[in-house]
Design an enzyme around this catalytic site. Structure first.
Site, PDB file in Angstrom:
ATOM      1  N   LYS A 140     -29.740  26.753  19.700  1.00 39.79           N
ATOM      2  CA  LYS A 140     -30.823  27.568  19.131  1.00 39.79           C
ATOM      3  C   LYS A 140     -32.070  27.415  19.984  1.00 39.79           C
ATOM      4  CE  LYS A 140     -33.904  25.562  17.405  1.00 39.79           C
ATOM      5  NZ  LYS A 140     -34.912  24.659  16.816  1.00 39.79           N
ATOM      6  N   ASP A 168     -32.963  24.320   9.915  1.00 42.19           N
ATOM      7  CA  ASP A 168     -32.440  25.308  10.871  1.00 42.19           C
ATOM      8  C   ASP A 168     -30.987  25.698  10.593  1.00 42.19           C
ATOM      9  OD1 ASP A 168     -34.843  25.165  12.181  1.00 42.19           O
ATOM     10  OD2 ASP A 168     -34.086  24.022  13.893  1.00 42.19           O
TER      11      ASP A 168
END
Ligand code: C5P
Length: 292
Positions: free
Chosen positions: A28, A154
């Site tokens: 990410k 996340d």
């Protein structure tokens, strides 16, 4: 401590054994991250653009009576296999689904740990998707994201693995409506300094520098954790300056650092920049990859 070259695509098929499922745990990056306020629960409300790269970890799994995990890859020894987020995700999913199945899981750990690349979250998300298939739960991604949100802010974004806007702790997601950035060459550079997320947020000066306007060009947006991370380790400033000097169209720290990303106009430019940076800083970790 050799520098890494072109990133291994996280969805590269690494096992072809019958009955073995594979899930990519893509790294990410935060293309922007605006911190807005500190909350009573100690977390921070933020606004962020999550994006994912072709580079990442790979999780494979097969049916088994008990739950086991083995790890390999450059950062396997750092994550260990004891309280790995993969196992925690598996236990949380089994409890939520009311099943007692096991799985034989293997994680190839290529994403550096405590690096702002959401590696642990991506692994947890990949475990949720893989076990959803292996255990034939057939849950939609949104339900998996809800199950995963307690594992880390996340994790929901990583369950979807697509460019998204995050708000709240990062777990509230809305589709990104800007122009697609898929295929954009991106160089990831980490000075091999681990940065823990909690201490970086704790350094934030509590000044709200304004909302994230998705209509703004990326260059006009910010990562508000850059100053706090720089205060903890000034080498991050050197990484950003080095990416700029190597021709990045945009350089930015990802998440709470210390990894910084550079966006490039072409794969050739991105590869050349990686070689130049790896030659100048042979102890840094570097990967040339693309946004998904
Ligand atoms: O959710 P996660 O475990 O990834 O967060 C790690 C730490 O980072 C939290 O304990 C908190 O200190 C900090 N954090 C925060 N605000 C967020 C996300 C994380 O303060 N939105």
């Amino acid at each position: 401590m050799t520098p890494t070259g072109a990133g291994v695509p996280a969805d590269a098929v690494v096992l072809t054994e019958a009955g073995v499922l594979t899930e990519a745990a893509c790294a990410k990056v935060n293309l922007a991250l605006h911190v807005r306020r500190r909350r009573a629960d100690g977390y921070h409300d933020l606004e962020t653009i999550f994006a994912f790269t072709d580079f990442g970890d790979t999780l494979t799994g097969a049916a088994a009576g008990t739950l086991t995990l083995t790890t390999e890859g450059e950062f396997a020894s750092v994550v260990g296999a004891v309280d790995n987020l993969v196992l925690r995700a598996a236990r949380v999913l089994a409890a939520a689904a009311g099943v007692q199945h096991g799985a034989r899981l293997q994680l190839i750990k290529r994403i550096p740990v405590a690096a702002g690349l959401g590696g642990g979250s991506a692994d947890a998300a990949a475990a949720l998707r893989l076990l959803n298939r292996l255990w034939q739960l057939d849950w939609p991604l949104g339900r998996l994201a809800d199950v995963g949100s307690g594992l880390g802010a996340d994790v929901p974004a990583c369950v979807f693995g697509t460019t998204q806007l995050g708000s709240g702790r990062g777990e509230q997601l809305t589709p990104y409506t800007g122009a697609s950035m898929a295929g954009t060459p991106v160089l990831l550079v980490n000075p091999r300094v681990p940065m823990l997320t909690g201490p970086v947020f704790a350094e934030w000066d509590r000044i709200d520098r304004g909302a994230l306007d998705v209509a703004s060009p990326l260059a006009a947006l910010r990562n508000d954790l850059t100053g706090p991370a720089l205060a903890l380790d000034p080498v991050i400033g050197t990484v950003l300056a080095t990416l700029d000097a190597a021709g990045a169209a945009l350089s930015r720290m990802s998440g709470s650092g210390a990894t910084c990303l550079g966006l490039f106009a072409s794969t050739a430019d991105c590869d050349a920049a990686r070689e130049r940076i790896a030659a100048a800083y042979p102890h840094w970790w570097t990967v040339a990859t693309s946004l998904r």
